[in-house]
Enzyme design. Structure first.
Site, PDB file in Angstrom:
ATOM      1  N   TYR A   1       0.869  -1.187   0.000  1.00  7.44           N
ATOM      2  CA  TYR A   1       0.000   0.000   0.000  1.00  7.44           C
ATOM      3  C   TYR A   1       0.900   1.230   0.000  1.00  7.44           C
ATOM      4  CZ  TYR A   1      -3.348   3.475   1.855  1.00  7.44           C
ATOM      5  OH  TYR A   1      -4.133   4.598   2.054  1.00  7.44           O
TER       6      TYR A   1
ATOM      7  N   ASP B   1       9.350   2.775  -0.816  1.00 13.63           N
ATOM      8  CA  ASP B   1       8.345   3.395   0.050  1.00 13.63           C
ATOM      9  C   ASP B   1       8.686   2.980   1.481  1.00 13.63           C
ATOM     10  OD1 ASP B   1       4.690   3.430   0.255  1.00 13.63           O
ATOM     11  OD2 ASP B   1       6.262   4.072   1.651  1.00 13.63           O
TER      12      ASP B   1
ATOM     13  N   LYS C   1       5.184   8.894   8.842  1.00 12.43           N
ATOM     14  CA  LYS C   1       5.073   8.316  10.177  1.00 12.43           C
ATOM     15  C   LYS C   1       6.154   8.830  11.145  1.00 12.43           C
ATOM     16  CE  LYS C   1       2.671   4.313   8.260  1.00 12.43           C
ATOM     17  NZ  LYS C   1       1.277   4.350   8.753  1.00 12.43           N
TER      18      LYS C   1
HETATM   19  P1  KE4 Z   1      -0.454   8.293   4.862  1.00 13.57           P
HETATM   20  O1  KE4 Z   1      -1.033   9.043   3.690  1.00 13.57           O
HETATM   21  O2  KE4 Z   1      -1.504   7.457   5.573  1.00 13.57           O
HETATM   22  O3  KE4 Z   1       0.351   9.187   5.819  1.00 13.57           O
HETATM   23  O4  KE4 Z   1       0.625   7.258   4.289  1.00 13.57           O
HETATM   24  C1  KE4 Z   1       0.248   6.350   3.299  1.00 13.57           C
HETATM   25  C2  KE4 Z   1       1.185   5.155   3.336  1.00 13.57           C
HETATM   26  C3  KE4 Z   1       2.172   5.057   2.374  1.00 13.57           C
HETATM   27  N1  KE4 Z   1       3.044   4.028   2.378  1.00 13.57           N
HETATM   28  C4  KE4 Z   1       2.980   3.060   3.327  1.00 13.57           C
HETATM   29  C5  KE4 Z   1       3.970   1.928   3.285  1.00 13.57           C
HETATM   30  C6  KE4 Z   1       1.991   3.112   4.339  1.00 13.57           C
HETATM   31  O5  KE4 Z   1       1.939   2.129   5.276  1.00 13.57           O
HETATM   32  C7  KE4 Z   1       1.072   4.178   4.353  1.00 13.57           C
HETATM   33  C8  KE4 Z   1      -0.039   4.279   5.387  1.00 13.57           C
HETATM   34  N2  KE4 Z   1      -0.197   3.150   6.261  1.00 13.57           N
HETATM   35  C9  KE4 Z   1      -1.535   2.935   6.760  1.00 13.57           C
HETATM   36  C10 KE4 Z   1      -1.639   1.609   7.503  1.00 13.57           C
HETATM   37  N3  KE4 Z   1      -0.520   0.756   7.444  1.00 13.57           N
HETATM   38  C11 KE4 Z   1      -1.956   4.072   7.635  1.00 13.57           C
HETATM   39  C12 KE4 Z   1      -3.164   3.801   8.496  1.00 13.57           C
HETATM   40  C13 KE4 Z   1      -4.434   4.318   7.900  1.00 13.57           C
HETATM   41  O6  KE4 Z   1      -4.614   4.212   6.662  1.00 13.57           O
HETATM   42  O7  KE4 Z   1      -5.266   4.808   8.697  1.00 13.57           O
END
Ligand code: KE4
Length: 439
Positions: free
Chosen positions: A148, A243, A271
């Site tokens: 993702y 990523d 994060k």
């Molecule tokens: P954000 O847009 O949520 O800050 O980041 C997206 C993203 C991009 N790349 C990776 C590897 C990620 O894990 C994420 C976001 N992770 C999710 C759950 N693993 C965030 C939690 C959520 O969607 O509420």
């Protein structure tokens, strides 16, 4: 056990929330759709614990989905933010804080010769993708099933009918034409990548990968996988984008790229880099990043990018990343993983534990998990039962089978032992229920 009264404050708030926020939440996984029940509305957090609106306290293994590597609301971070607030909250102008954070990122990840701060991981990956397409003049990208990269249109794509056909949208609102430029390979399967390069030769701008997958649950790279991706992308003049939104500063202070000795062309971060405030970043080779406005023609901008409070939190968080912290996190991760595995053995509940440093996933599956196909064979109903049992015992794991459990510097061996005891008791209850249903 924690009792959940009929009309708790969280239930009341969830009812109100659903009248203004889609699903009552601002990010889908928080709605507990995968595990059932009402999500506790969190009032405050400190260290390894969160406390809900009814005053119930939980040992937290979500840790805001990864950012809180130092635990919730550490004293030093609170002090740094209090001081920063006195100086103002947003200027829309350059500050010394963003220079400091940029230099720290480059010191920790030397492949990042230039970096641009944004406000989320999604913004980081979207922007890195635009840059990759601009500098190569190509449109297609490769991603992996189960990885993702945020909710950018190009990433909400699944494999088409055949392994080497064009992607199709996973969400309404993503134009088929956009999805068609995303090719989907199988994680830990270099041959699936080679096939795509062969079929779409010279049309692939970049390959984006979570170097340690976290969004199908934790799936570490097989030996040689990342090295193979580096070789294939170089061979075909495509960019390798790591990523590292999860793995950055989590796997080690230099992320997965330091741990595995791979130099990507671009890296996306999020994060931990924000210390719990909204920060994303993308960066990499100077010759690429200088194509970003205002030094180049590739446009990307943001009102709150480099926000002084977020930069303050990021500077504080990265300054506390010591070798002793990672040694401790690794020990706690190993103890939690082995404790969950023992509980599975003792109770006869099939669980496969994937762990990498301080992030792990217990898959309720009978066979090892090394890609999306094997991950999705997990018994999500069993995970949901397990989750509810753990929550009732004061442990807060991720409300989804396909996420990572995060440890922090605020977790102690006692927190881990509590979680292992709760897991054993929960799995025993699950076993008894299984046996009763067979009688
Ligand atoms: P954000 O847009 O949520 O800050 O980041 C997206 C993203 C991009 N790349 C990776 C590897 C990620 O894990 C994420 C976001 N992770 C999710 C759950 N693993 C965030 C939690 C959520 O969607 O509420």
């Amino acid at each position: 056990m924690i009792s959940f009264p009929a009309m708790s404050a969280s239930k009341r708030l969830f009812t109100q929330a659903k009248r203004i926020l889609p699903g009552g939440v601002n990010s889908p996984v928080r709605a507990f759709s995968a595990v059932g029940g009402t999500p506790p509305f969190i009032r405050r957090a400190r260290g390894a614990r969160v406390v809900d609106e009814d005053g119930r306290s939980y040992v937290d293994f979500v840790m805001s989905w990864g950012p809180m590597i130092h635990g919730h609301a550490p004293a030093g971070l609170r002090r740094a933010l209090r001081d920063a607030v006195e100086r103002g909250t947003s200027f829309g102008a350059p500050t010394a804080l963003e220079v400091e954070l940029g230099r720290t990122v480059r010191r920790l990840m030397p492949s990042i010769e230039r970096v641009r701060f944004v406000n989320s991981g999604t913004e980081a990956t979207m922007s890195a993708l635009r840059l990759g397409r601009a500098v190569t003049g190509r449109d297609r990208i490769i991603k992996f099933a189960g990885c993702y990269h945020g909710h950018g249109d190009a990433f909400l794509v699944q494999a088409g009918s055949g392994a080497t056909t064009l992607g199709v949208p996973t969400s309404p609102g993503v134009p088929r034409a956009v999805a068609a430029d995303t090719l989907v390979a199988r994680y830990n399967d270099l041959d699936s990548v080679e096939q795509l390069f062969k079929k779409h030769r010279h049309r692939i701008a970049a390959l984006i990968v979570e170097p340690i997958a976290g969004n199908m649950g934790v799936v570490p790279p097989a030996g040689g996988f990342l090295e193979g991706l580096r070789a294939l992308t170089s061979q075909h003049d495509a960019l390798l984008i790591f990523d590292e939104v999860i793995s950055g500063f989590r796997a080690s202070s230099g992320g997965a790229q330091e741990q595995f000795g791979i130099r990507p062309d671009l890296t996306c971060l999020g994060k931990i880099i924000g210390g719990g405030l909204p920060v994303g970043a993308y960066g990499g080779r100077r010759d690429l990043m200088e194509q970003i406005a205002p030094t180049g023609p590739v446009y990307q901008a943001g009102t709150l990018s480099g926000n002084p409070l977020a930069m303050t939190a990021g500077n504080w968080a990265l300054a506390q990343l010591t070798p002793a912290l990672y040694a401790r996190l690794d020990r706690l991760g190993q103890r939690l993983a082995s404790g969950l595995a023992d509980a599975s053995q003792q109770t006869g509940i099939d669980v496969q534990i994937n762990v990498h440093g301080s992030v792990l996933t217990p898959f309720f599956a009978g066979a090892p998990v090394q890609d999306y196909d094997t991950a999705t064979r997990a018994n999500t109903a069993a995970y949901a039962r397990f989750f509810r049992g753990m929550l009732a015992r004061g442990i807060y794991p991720p409300p989804s089978q396909f996420e990572g459990w995060f440890l922090s510097g605020a977790h102690t061996l006692q927190h881990v032992e509590r979680a292992v005891d709760a897991a054993r008791a929960t799995m025993k209850a699950m076993r008894r229920r299984q046996q009763a249903s067979r009688r």
